[in-house]
Design an enzyme around this catalytic site. Structure first.
Site, PDB file in Angstrom:
ATOM      1  N   SER A  93       0.904  -1.216  -0.267  1.00 35.55           N
ATOM      2  CA  SER A  93      -0.161  -0.002  -0.003  1.00 35.55           C
ATOM      3  C   SER A  93       1.039   1.384   0.121  1.00 35.55           C
ATOM      4  O   SER A  93       0.350   2.368  -0.409  1.00 35.55           O
ATOM      5  CB  SER A  93      -1.108  -0.006   1.309  1.00 35.55           C
ATOM      6  OG  SER A  93      -0.144   0.138   2.387  1.00 35.55           O
TER       7      SER A  93
ATOM      8  N   LYS B 136       0.828   4.685   7.038  1.00 35.81           N
ATOM      9  CA  LYS B 136       0.385   5.435   5.922  1.00 35.81           C
ATOM     10  C   LYS B 136       1.116   6.824   5.787  1.00 35.81           C
ATOM     11  O   LYS B 136       1.706   7.163   6.810  1.00 35.81           O
ATOM     12  CB  LYS B 136      -1.168   5.623   5.910  1.00 35.81           C
ATOM     13  CG  LYS B 136      -1.779   4.474   5.863  1.00 35.81           C
ATOM     14  CD  LYS B 136      -2.115   3.554   4.780  1.00 35.81           C
ATOM     15  CE  LYS B 136      -2.720   2.282   4.933  1.00 35.81           C
ATOM     16  NZ  LYS B 136      -2.684   1.511   3.727  1.00 35.81           N
TER      17      LYS B 136
END
Length: 297
Positions: free
Chosen positions: A81, A152
């Site tokens: 990701s 993230k």
């Protein structure tokens, strides 16, 4: 009697002096300090080392645990990701010290945070560690193995308004972000999941993966408590460097687009201007009272 003072009778000058606290005189030892029968101190030193070894190991483990708890911790990247910034299997070092001094996550930083609840159920799972991995992870000698953590990039912080329309850029407080330097080549900023405008609550952050079309980030959890945002209390720390493998070593700086002028206008400059505007009439009124209403000629 004072230490070092002589007695009433002087002693012969040729009296052998003692060699150190052991009381062994100089004519009772050989040149290298061993006794004449060859029985040196080496065996006793060797035994001392093995006696002290458990203590040294214990101290090393305690120091490693303290470093992992308060300073720096290693984390392993389990998914794609955050490509191309981070690859699956990379080990990153996370700064855990600055949050202890009240530092809040900033826009553009790559952060590790605990699962706010329900995020990892959507696909970004962590492998089940064995007993050895659990122990080494606990003391900080291996990346976190059991904690349910995600990594993230912070896009918006408390007080920001963040938005992304189809075929458009991500905007923060009305300013478009130039994300070409860090999002995955060929990805669009948000065509797979447009969103907003969303006002990020104070004490929370809006996060997105750099591989936008392969990241179940804030956009996909708006139905959960927090509406896709993450509490800063869940943030473990900022990822500062890729430490392993060696050929992937790199720092993780904040992209320059997050430093563009005016990005803070909605949060910082407007309240400041309102404060000045509100204080000006009070200052003028007080000055008029002190001068008795007189004006300069």
């Amino acid at each position: 009697m004072a230490v070092g003072a002589r007695s009433g009778h002087d002693e012969p000058e040729d009296r052998p002096e003692q060699d150190g606290p052991s009381g062994v005189t100089s004519d009772e030892t050989n040149g290298d300090g061993d006794s004449p029968d060859g029985a040196g101190t080496a065996p006793r030193n060797a035994r001392s080392f093995w006696k002290e070894l458990p203590l040294l190991i214990g101290i090393a483990l305690i120091l490693a645990l303290l470093i992992k708890t308060f300073l720096v911790q290693a984390f392993s990247i389990p998914s794609d990701s955050m490509q191309d910034t981070l690859q699956r299997g990379d080990r990153v070092l996370v700064d855990k010290l600055t949050p202890w001094f009240g530092s809040e996550p900033e826009r553009g930083e790559v952060v590790v945070f605990h699962d706010p609840g329900g995020w990892l159920m959507d696909g970004e799972s962590t492998p089940e560690p064995n007993i050895a991995q659990k122990f080494l992870s606990f003391i900080g000698l291996m990346p976190s193995a059991e904690e349910k953590d995600l990594i993230k990039r912070v896009i918006a912080i408390g007080g920001d308004t963040v938005e992304c329309k189809r075929n458009g850029p991500v905007t923060v407080n009305g300013k478009a972000l130039d994300e070409k330097s860090f999002i995955y080549p060929g990805n669009t900023p948000c065509n797979d999941e447009p969103f907003g405008p969303i006002k990020v609550p104070e004490g929370r952050i809006w996060v997105m993966g750099d591989h936008r079309q392969n990241s179940l980030d804030s956009r996909y959890h708006q139905e959960l408590p927090g509406q896709g945002t993450v509490s800063t209390d869940e943030v473990v720390g900022r990822a500062i460097v890729v430490a392993w493998p060696i050929n992937r070593w790199a720092t993780l700086p904040v992209p320059s687009t997050f430093d563009q002028p005016g990005l803070n206008a909605a949060m910082g400059l407007a309240p400041g201007a309102l404060g000045v505007a509100g204080a000006l009439p009070l200052v003028l009124w007080r000055r008029r009272r002190l001068t008795g209403g007189r004006t300069a000629g």
